[in-house]
Design an enzyme around this catalytic site. Sequence first.
Site, PDB file in Angstrom:
ATOM      1  N   ASP A   1      -1.296  -0.571   6.041  1.00  7.94           N
ATOM      2  CA  ASP A   1      -1.566  -0.255   7.301  1.00  7.94           C
ATOM      3  C   ASP A   1      -3.095  -0.383   7.667  1.00  7.94           C
ATOM      4  O   ASP A   1      -3.438  -0.100   8.975  1.00  7.94           O
ATOM      5  CB  ASP A   1      -1.449   1.426   7.393  1.00  7.94           C
ATOM      6  CG  ASP A   1      -2.185   2.317   6.625  1.00  7.94           C
ATOM      7  OD1 ASP A   1      -3.344   3.080   7.114  1.00  7.94           O
ATOM      8  OD2 ASP A   1      -2.249   2.075   5.415  1.00  7.94           O
TER       9      ASP A   1
ATOM     10  N   ASP B   1       0.991  -1.207  -0.078  1.00  9.60           N
ATOM     11  CA  ASP B   1      -0.050   0.046  -0.090  1.00  9.60           C
ATOM     12  C   ASP B   1       0.975   1.267   0.018  1.00  9.60           C
ATOM     13  O   ASP B   1       2.124   1.080   0.272  1.00  9.60           O
ATOM     14  CB  ASP B   1      -0.984   0.003   1.160  1.00  9.60           C
ATOM     15  CG  ASP B   1      -1.662   1.301   1.278  1.00  9.60           C
ATOM     16  OD1 ASP B   1      -2.347   1.564   0.646  1.00  9.60           O
ATOM     17  OD2 ASP B   1      -1.734   1.946   2.494  1.00  9.60           O
ATOM     18  N   LEU B   2       0.293   2.235  -0.241  1.00  7.46           N
ATOM     19  CA  LEU B   2       1.130   3.564  -0.367  1.00  7.46           C
ATOM     20  C   LEU B   2       0.931   4.521   0.848  1.00  7.46           C
ATOM     21  O   LEU B   2       1.798   4.612   1.665  1.00  7.46           O
ATOM     22  CB  LEU B   2       1.222   4.505  -1.660  1.00  7.46           C
ATOM     23  CG  LEU B   2       1.534   3.780  -2.956  1.00  7.46           C
ATOM     24  CD1 LEU B   2       1.206   4.371  -4.298  1.00  7.46           C
ATOM     25  CD2 LEU B   2       3.080   3.680  -2.799  1.00  7.46           C
ATOM     26  N   ASP B   3      -0.292   5.250   0.672  1.00  7.43           N
ATOM     27  CA  ASP B   3      -0.554   6.139   1.764  1.00  7.43           C
ATOM     28  C   ASP B   3      -0.752   5.644   3.007  1.00  7.43           C
ATOM     29  O   ASP B   3      -1.369   4.485   3.391  1.00  7.43           O
ATOM     30  CB  ASP B   3      -2.013   6.868   1.326  1.00  7.43           C
ATOM     31  CG  ASP B   3      -1.993   7.478  -0.084  1.00  7.43           C
ATOM     32  OD1 ASP B   3      -0.971   7.841  -0.360  1.00  7.43           O
ATOM     33  OD2 ASP B   3      -3.014   7.710  -0.418  1.00  7.43           O
TER      34      ASP B   3
END
Length: 249
Positions: free
Chosen positions: A199, A16-18
């Site tokens: 997250d 995941d990025l954000d």
Amino acid sequence: MRFYRPLGQISALTFDLDDTLYDNRPVILRTEQESLAFVQNYHPALKTMQNKDFQKLRQSLRETEPEIYHDVTEWRRRAVEQAMLNAGLSAQDAATGAEAAMENFAKWRSRIDVPQETHDTLAKLAEKWPLRRMRLAERGPLVAITNGNAQPELFGLGNYFQFVLRAGPHGRSKPFNDMYHLAAEKLDLPLGEILHVGDDLTTDVAGAIRCGMQACWIKPENADLMTTPDSRLLPHVEISRLASLTTLI
């Protein structure tokens, strides 16, 4: 680091990025402010527009087109275009204005402060599979899978990933399994040999596990798996720092 399920073979990592590789909150706050200011200044008829007005347009769009939420970029563009139409701009001017607003949005959206730890960790992980790196060109088997509209190539993370999958262009948003399956297909690997790192316990952990992948939860500060409301499925492993992956893999 805590283990909740036995880890199997790991041949690739998806991220995941954000809020997984960087803190997304500051850039989103600033981007929303700058985006609203751009629209307000684009035409006198839009001068009084407020964020609550924009959010109402977004909600109305989702009510009439429920699937639009899978593509947050198009969702935003359409809402801006509708705001301009409502303000009296012609269809052509509204379309042109919406495109200009999205260019402005992308500029501010990419001003992300990426921690050095993230750069160091991704660089080390990309070196751990030399044979597969030869097979997958210059980059190791690291992939980004995002529901958002961040563009890693614009803030220094693009070179770490073999490819980036985004909800909308590449399928429905997580936790739907579209992008997870596409990642496995493009990597030419079984789902079970991919560890997804994220997250969010719903979109990242539950989504990955339900489609047959392994999952690593990078827990937010002060979060507790046993008391977090959105805890649905146990991850394979829990970490509190991204750098922990270099000892795990």
